[in-house]
Design a protein around this motif. Structure first.
Motif, mmCIF file in Angstrom:
data_model
loop_
_atom_site.group_PDB
_atom_site.id
_atom_site.type_symbol
_atom_site.label_atom_id
_atom_site.label_comp_id
_atom_site.label_asym_id
_atom_site.label_seq_id
_atom_site.Cartn_x
_atom_site.Cartn_y
_atom_site.Cartn_z
ATOM 1 N N TYR A 1 0.865 -1.175 0.000
ATOM 2 C CA TYR A 1 0.000 0.000 0.000
ATOM 3 C C TYR A 1 0.905 1.229 0.000
ATOM 4 C CZ TYR A 1 -3.725 -3.218 1.166
ATOM 5 O OH TYR A 1 -4.620 -4.246 1.131
ATOM 6 N N ALA B 1 -3.848 2.278 5.862
ATOM 7 C CA ALA B 1 -2.988 1.421 5.048
ATOM 8 C C ALA B 1 -2.296 0.367 5.901
ATOM 9 C CB ALA B 1 -1.954 2.263 4.305
ATOM 10 N N ARG C 1 -4.806 -2.350 6.791
ATOM 11 C CA ARG C 1 -5.074 -3.196 5.622
ATOM 12 C C ARG C 1 -3.883 -4.116 5.348
ATOM 13 N NH1 ARG C 1 -8.973 -5.032 4.804
ATOM 14 N NH2 ARG C 1 -8.317 -5.641 2.725
ATOM 15 N N VAL D 1 3.721 -1.660 3.578
ATOM 16 C CA VAL D 1 3.427 -0.247 3.342
ATOM 17 C C VAL D 1 4.680 0.429 2.823
ATOM 18 C CG1 VAL D 1 2.809 1.949 4.448
ATOM 19 C CG2 VAL D 1 1.641 -0.153 5.128
ATOM 20 N N ALA E 1 -2.202 -0.604 -4.194
ATOM 21 C CA ALA E 1 -3.162 0.483 -4.013
ATOM 22 C C ALA E 1 -2.437 1.756 -3.617
ATOM 23 C CB ALA E 1 -4.199 0.129 -2.953
ATOM 24 N N VAL F 1 -3.046 4.956 -1.317
ATOM 25 C CA VAL F 1 -3.903 5.366 -0.206
ATOM 26 C C VAL F 1 -3.628 6.830 0.104
ATOM 27 C CG1 VAL F 1 -4.583 4.924 2.176
ATOM 28 C CG2 VAL F 1 -3.801 3.026 0.729
#
Length: 151
Positions: free
Chosen positions: A4, A21, A24, A32, A105, A107
């Motif tokens: 993320y 983040a 998740r 991350v 993704a 974020v």
């Protein structure tokens, strides 16, 4: 591994996006990457002054990212990747996503009131369909408990 990508600055909504983040990533076995962007410096005729301004901006950004990484480690046990880059935010983000296929993704945190922020406006606006990964916009008005529940 699912990564993320979170953009960090001095805003409260950036902290909220990072928390989301991290939660998740923990739940999905991912990681991350924290990105902070250095604003492009305007050219100054005096090179020494220019260098000092650039050094101060980099030190501030590195401190910001180090603090965010420490918070992330303390709260979730995750060791984030850290990137400090200078340049146009949307362009840097697109380059990072293109260079790392593990980024799953982007974020971003949206301001709790007023304009949502330049990156949120950019990526949620005309460029919304151009990203190769999902865009997760976390409302800046969420409490830590709400973030934990939603993530």
């Amino acid at each position: 591994m699912r990564i993320y990508l979170v953009v960090i600055d001095d805003s409260p909504e950036a902290e909220i996006a990072l928390r989301f983040a991290a939660r998740r990533a923990v739940k999905t076995g991912g990681g991350v990457e924290i990105l902070t962007l250095l604003p492009p410096q305007e050219f100054m005729a005096f090179g020494g002054v220019q260098a000092t301004i650039e050094d101060e901006a980099r030190l501030h950004a590195e401190g910001l990212v180090a603090g965010a990484a420490g918070t992330l480690l303390a709260e979730s046990g995750l060791h984030p990747a850290i990137t400090v880059r200078e340049g146009d935010g949307p362009k840097v983000i697109r380059e990072m996503i293109a260079a790392n296929p593990q980024i799953a993704a982007l974020v971003l945190g949206a301001a709790a009131s007023g304009a949502p922020g330049a990156l949120v406006s950019h990526f949620a606006g005309a460029d919304a369909g151009a990203l190769s990964v999902p865009l997760m916009i976390v409302p800046g008005s969420l409490s830590p408990e709400q973030i934990d529940r939603l993530s």
